[in-house]
Scaffold this motif. Structure first.
Motif, PDB file in Angstrom:
ATOM      1  N   ASP A 197     103.059  -4.202 -91.844  1.00  0.00           N
ATOM      2  CA  ASP A 197     102.188  -5.357 -92.060  1.00  0.00           C
ATOM      3  C   ASP A 197     101.601  -5.308 -93.467  1.00  0.00           C
ATOM      4  O   ASP A 197     101.344  -4.231 -94.028  1.00  0.00           O
ATOM      5  N   ASP A 198     101.361  -6.481 -94.039  1.00  0.00           N
ATOM      6  CA  ASP A 198     100.868  -6.574 -95.413  1.00  0.00           C
ATOM      7  C   ASP A 198      99.589  -5.769 -95.637  1.00  0.00           C
ATOM      8  O   ASP A 198      99.376  -5.227 -96.734  1.00  0.00           O
ATOM      9  N   LYS A 199      98.752  -5.684 -94.620  1.00  0.00           N
ATOM     10  CA  LYS A 199      97.458  -5.008 -94.753  1.00  0.00           C
ATOM     11  C   LYS A 199      97.616  -3.561 -95.188  1.00  0.00           C
ATOM     12  O   LYS A 199      96.735  -2.999 -95.863  1.00  0.00           O
ATOM     13  N   TYR A 200      98.737  -2.937 -94.843  1.00  0.00           N
ATOM     14  CA  TYR A 200      98.895  -1.499 -95.079  1.00  0.00           C
ATOM     15  C   TYR A 200      99.823  -1.169 -96.248  1.00  0.00           C
ATOM     16  O   TYR A 200      99.969   0.006 -96.595  1.00  0.00           O
ATOM     17  N   LYS A 201     100.415  -2.189 -96.841  1.00  0.00           N
ATOM     18  CA  LYS A 201     101.361  -1.951 -97.931  1.00  0.00           C
ATOM     19  C   LYS A 201     100.657  -1.411 -99.171  1.00  0.00           C
ATOM     20  O   LYS A 201      99.581  -1.890 -99.543  1.00  0.00           O
ATOM     21  N   ASN A 202     101.272  -0.406 -99.799  1.00  0.00           N
ATOM     22  CA  ASN A 202     100.756   0.205-101.027  1.00  0.00           C
ATOM     23  C   ASN A 202      99.353   0.786-100.848  1.00  0.00           C
ATOM     24  O   ASN A 202      98.573   0.859-101.799  1.00  0.00           O
ATOM     25  N   LYS A 203      99.043   1.204 -99.633  1.00  0.00           N
ATOM     26  CA  LYS A 203      97.764   1.847 -99.351  1.00  0.00           C
ATOM     27  C   LYS A 203      98.003   3.216 -98.706  1.00  0.00           C
ATOM     28  O   LYS A 203      99.057   3.469 -98.119  1.00  0.00           O
ATOM     29  N   VAL A 204      97.011   4.071 -98.845  1.00  0.00           N
ATOM     30  CA  VAL A 204      96.998   5.305 -98.072  1.00  0.00           C
ATOM     31  C   VAL A 204      96.576   4.939 -96.648  1.00  0.00           C
ATOM     32  O   VAL A 204      95.580   4.239 -96.446  1.00  0.00           O
ATOM     33  N   VAL A 205      97.362   5.387 -95.678  1.00  0.00           N
ATOM     34  CA  VAL A 205      97.076   5.067 -94.283  1.00  0.00           C
ATOM     35  C   VAL A 205      96.909   6.362 -93.490  1.00  0.00           C
ATOM     36  O   VAL A 205      97.719   7.288 -93.613  1.00  0.00           O
ATOM     37  N   ILE A 206      95.866   6.418 -92.698  1.00  0.00           N
ATOM     38  CA  ILE A 206      95.598   7.569 -91.829  1.00  0.00           C
ATOM     39  C   ILE A 206      95.778   7.124 -90.391  1.00  0.00           C
ATOM     40  O   ILE A 206      95.125   6.172 -89.940  1.00  0.00           O
ATOM     41  N   LEU A 207      96.667   7.775 -89.674  1.00  0.00           N
ATOM     42  CA  LEU A 207      96.879   7.499 -88.258  1.00  0.00           C
ATOM     43  C   LEU A 207      96.123   8.539 -87.439  1.00  0.00           C
ATOM     44  O   LEU A 207      96.324   9.743 -87.624  1.00  0.00           O
ATOM     45  N   GLN A 208      95.283   8.076 -86.559  1.00  0.00           N
ATOM     46  CA  GLN A 208      94.502   8.951 -85.688  1.00  0.00           C
ATOM     47  C   GLN A 208      95.028   8.821 -84.260  1.00  0.00           C
ATOM     48  O   GLN A 208      94.773   7.828 -83.580  1.00  0.00           O
ATOM     49  N   LEU A 209      95.764   9.820 -83.786  1.00  0.00           N
ATOM     50  CA  LEU A 209      96.215   9.831 -82.393  1.00  0.00           C
ATOM     51  C   LEU A 209      95.076  10.399 -81.556  1.00  0.00           C
ATOM     52  O   LEU A 209      94.668  11.557 -81.748  1.00  0.00           O
ATOM     53  N   GLU A 252      82.955  22.090 -91.949  1.00  0.00           N
ATOM     54  CA  GLU A 252      82.728  21.800 -93.365  1.00  0.00           C
ATOM     55  C   GLU A 252      84.021  21.947 -94.164  1.00  0.00           C
ATOM     56  O   GLU A 252      84.303  21.143 -95.065  1.00  0.00           O
ATOM     57  N   GLN A 253      84.820  22.967 -93.833  1.00  0.00           N
ATOM     58  CA  GLN A 253      86.095  23.162 -94.524  1.00  0.00           C
ATOM     59  C   GLN A 253      87.064  22.025 -94.211  1.00  0.00           C
ATOM     60  O   GLN A 253      87.816  21.586 -95.091  1.00  0.00           O
ATOM     61  N   PHE A 254      87.054  21.548 -92.952  1.00  0.00           N
ATOM     62  CA  PHE A 254      87.916  20.418 -92.602  1.00  0.00           C
ATOM     63  C   PHE A 254      87.551  19.193 -93.431  1.00  0.00           C
ATOM     64  O   PHE A 254      88.426  18.513 -93.972  1.00  0.00           O
ATOM     65  N   VAL A 255      86.260  18.887 -93.501  1.00  0.00           N
ATOM     66  CA  VAL A 255      85.814  17.701 -94.249  1.00  0.00           C
ATOM     67  C   VAL A 255      86.241  17.808 -95.703  1.00  0.00           C
ATOM     68  O   VAL A 255      86.740  16.842 -96.297  1.00  0.00           O
ATOM     69  N   GLN A 256      86.052  18.986 -96.295  1.00  0.00           N
ATOM     70  CA  GLN A 256      86.445  19.179 -97.689  1.00  0.00           C
ATOM     71  C   GLN A 256      87.947  18.975 -97.864  1.00  0.00           C
ATOM     72  O   GLN A 256      88.386  18.278 -98.791  1.00  0.00           O
ATOM     73  N   HIS A 257      88.745  19.570 -96.989  1.00  0.00           N
ATOM     74  CA  HIS A 257      90.195  19.457 -97.105  1.00  0.00           C
ATOM     75  C   HIS A 257      90.658  18.019 -96.864  1.00  0.00           C
ATOM     76  O   HIS A 257      91.583  17.529 -97.537  1.00  0.00           O
ATOM     77  N   PHE A 258      90.029  17.331 -95.924  1.00  0.00           N
ATOM     78  CA  PHE A 258      90.352  15.926 -95.645  1.00  0.00           C
ATOM     79  C   PHE A 258      90.142  15.088 -96.904  1.00  0.00           C
ATOM     80  O   PHE A 258      91.019  14.298 -97.295  1.00  0.00           O
ATOM     81  N   ASN A 259      88.991  15.250 -97.537  1.00  0.00           N
ATOM     82  CA  ASN A 259      88.692  14.467 -98.736  1.00  0.00           C
ATOM     83  C   ASN A 259      89.632  14.815 -99.879  1.00  0.00           C
ATOM     84  O   ASN A 259      90.082  13.930-100.622  1.00  0.00           O
ATOM     85  N   GLU A 260      89.952  16.090-100.033  1.00  0.00           N
ATOM     86  CA  GLU A 260      90.883  16.490-101.088  1.00  0.00           C
ATOM     87  C   GLU A 260      92.260  15.868-100.869  1.00  0.00           C
ATOM     88  O   GLU A 260      92.903  15.403-101.823  1.00  0.00           O
ATOM     89  N   THR A 261      92.712  15.841 -99.607  1.00  0.00           N
ATOM     90  CA  THR A 261      94.015  15.260 -99.301  1.00  0.00           C
ATOM     91  C   THR A 261      94.048  13.769 -99.636  1.00  0.00           C
ATOM     92  O   THR A 261      94.971  13.274-100.291  1.00  0.00           O
ATOM     93  N   ASN A 317      92.038  12.059-101.630  1.00  0.00           N
ATOM     94  CA  ASN A 317      91.879  11.848-103.076  1.00  0.00           C
ATOM     95  C   ASN A 317      93.203  12.065-103.808  1.00  0.00           C
ATOM     96  O   ASN A 317      93.552  11.308-104.722  1.00  0.00           O
ATOM     97  N   GLU A 318      93.940  13.083-103.392  1.00  0.00           N
ATOM     98  CA  GLU A 318      95.224  13.344-104.031  1.00  0.00           C
ATOM     99  C   GLU A 318      96.216  12.228-103.746  1.00  0.00           C
ATOM    100  O   GLU A 318      96.960  11.788-104.640  1.00  0.00           O
ATOM    101  N   LEU A 319      96.233  11.728-102.525  1.00  0.00           N
ATOM    102  CA  LEU A 319      97.132  10.635-102.175  1.00  0.00           C
ATOM    103  C   LEU A 319      96.791   9.363-102.929  1.00  0.00           C
ATOM    104  O   LEU A 319      97.671   8.597-103.322  1.00  0.00           O
ATOM    105  N   LEU A 320      95.512   9.121-103.144  1.00  0.00           N
ATOM    106  CA  LEU A 320      95.109   7.921-103.888  1.00  0.00           C
ATOM    107  C   LEU A 320      95.518   7.997-105.355  1.00  0.00           C
ATOM    108  O   LEU A 320      95.728   6.966-105.997  1.00  0.00           O
ATOM    109  N   ARG A 321      95.614   9.223-105.873  1.00  0.00           N
ATOM    110  CA  ARG A 321      96.035   9.379-107.276  1.00  0.00           C
ATOM    111  C   ARG A 321      97.542   9.211-107.444  1.00  0.00           C
ATOM    112  O   ARG A 321      98.022   8.948-108.542  1.00  0.00           O
ATOM    113  N   GLU A 322      98.285   9.405-106.329  1.00  0.00           N
ATOM    114  CA  GLU A 322      99.735   9.320-106.425  1.00  0.00           C
ATOM    115  C   GLU A 322     100.183   7.862-106.516  1.00  0.00           C
ATOM    116  O   GLU A 322      99.550   6.963-105.965  1.00  0.00           O
TER     117      GLU A 322
END
Length: 417
Positions: free
Chosen positions: A268-280, A393-402, A404-409
């Motif tokens: 769908d257009d809403k998700y094109k060229n965006k970072v998408v997180i799927l939460q099962l 706290e480590q999860f939150v940090q790693h989540f944000n780092e991931t 941020n890196e994807l947004l830079r790509e």
């Protein structure tokens, strides 16, 4: 004669009103000690009952540092019905002075009724004013094995003890056991938690060699033995290697209905060229509730950066109306503004069939990170919630780092899994 009949009816009506008034009970505000009976033993937890702003009641489930708000409380005569947060479950009880007597009921599961009792003014957990000459210290970090006749699960146990009071949790490859609280009595550590769906008891003794040997009880029937050995370096398997794409796949594809029945796909257009997180996830899952409490405010702060989240719900019943209703309630209760779709039921084998490009759906929750090029970059199995302290706290940090890196790509680059 007509006047006599009217008078008699009036007296009957007044008598009924007086009788009803006499049966109206007061739900006392303050602290209560509650128990749910599981497998022949009481599982203790604490309740705080307060008046709300609308002349009703709020109830807080208390486990260690957590106070979980239950704001759907109905009192009618001597009956009280407490809806258990986002879960399809209730406590239904009778008010009898300083006690509440009734049942904990899982509405989605057939014949799931467990005896419930609460006593007003009691604040202890397992033991009341027990005098002990010496109390063994269970504090520390442990490498743990949960042992069942069908398999063995590795875990990490972390406990903090002050006097004979203990708090802590277990981390497992599929999620943590949230906030545990209890006591050491007569040489035995006793821990429990009840969060509206989880109903757990853990016991353990310490051997002369310092090893922990114990038992774990969950709900109506599940029981395991467990053993733990103190180890500051205890660790779990890599959470990003448990769930993965099968060979030959780079993307996830699906078409699922949202809560209104509208079909949603990653194309769908809403998700094109965006970072998408799927939460099962599932609304029945307390670990998923913890993850959603993190994702909901995070999304509000970050979605304008080019990030979307899709919550893929796997519920307890295949009925769409039931599933969408549970998700709508959870979204409203937790203030979630990202998208939801109904993926199927919580049976992991059936859930795996809905996403055949994965090796398996190992746990709820599972979080899939998709880059702007539409390719899967990382898959994180399970969730370490706020009850795990540093691990959260480590999860939150790693989540944000991931993210941020994807947004830079850009859409043609890759990220190391």
């Amino acid at each position: 004669m007509k006047r006599i009949v009217i008078a008699a009816l009036t007296l009957v009506s007044l008598a009924g009103c007086l009788a009803k008034k006499e049966t109206q009970q007061v739900l006392k505000t303050g602290t209560w000690r509650a128990t749910i009976e599981i497998q022949g033993q009481p599982l203790p937890f604490n309740l705080d009952i307060e008046k709300d702003n609308a002349d009703g009641y709020d109830v807080y489930l208390r486990n260690a540092e957590e106070r979980l708000l239950l704001d759907e409380v109905t009192v009618n005569g001597d009956s009280v019905d407490i809806v258990l947060h986002v879960f399809d479950a209730d406590i239904k009880a009778r008010i009898k002075g300083d006690t509440l007597q009734g049942e904990f009921i899982k509405n989605y599961e057939k014949d799931y009724n467990l005896p419930f009792l609460a006593v007003y003014g009691q604040t202890y957990r397992f033991e009341k004013g027990l005098k002990q000459d010496s109390v063994p210290d269970f504090s520390g970090k442990y490498a743990v094995n949960f042992i069942h006749e069908t398999d063995t699960t590795v875990a990490v146990g972390i406990f903090k003890q002050i006097g004979d009071s203990v708090t802590g949790t277990f981390l497992t490859p599929t999620g943590d056991y949230r906030y545990l609280q209890g006591n050491v009595a007569n040489g035995m550590m006793q821990l429990s938690t009840f969060d509206g769906n989880h109903a757990y008891i853990f016991t353990a003794i310490k051997t002369p060699e310092g090893k922990l040997m114990g038992e774990y009880y969950s709900g109506k029937t599940w029981m395991e033995f467990w053993e733990g050995e103190k180890n500051d370096n205890a660790a779990l398997p890599d959470a990003e290697k448990l769930t993965f794409l099968k060979e030959g796949y780079e993307t996830v594809a699906f078409t699922f209905p949202d809560v209104t029945g509208k079909k949603v796909s990653l194309t769908d257009d809403k998700y094109k060229n965006k970072v998408v997180i799927l939460q099962l996830f599932g609304t029945w899952c307390p670990n998923c509730m913890d993850e959603t409490k993190f994702l909901a405010p995070w999304y509000k702060e970050n979605n304008k950066r080019g990030v979307e989240i899709i919550g893929m719900a796997y519920e307890r019943k295949p009925d769409f109306e039931y599933a969408s209703g549970r998700v709508k309630k959870m979204a409203e209760k937790l203030g979630v503004t990202y998208d939801f779709v109904i993926g199927g039921t919580n049976d992991k084998a059936l859930a795996s069939e809905t996403l055949p490009m994965l090796n398996a759906v190992v746990a709820f929750p599972t979080t899939i990170f998709i880059g702007k090029d539409g390719k899967v970059k990382k898959i994180h199995t399970g969730f370490s919630g706020p009850g795990t302290g540093l691990y959260y706290e480590q999860f939150v940090q790693h989540f944000n780092e991931t993210v941020n890196e994807l947004l830079r790509e850009d859409a043609t680059s890759t990220i190391t899994p």
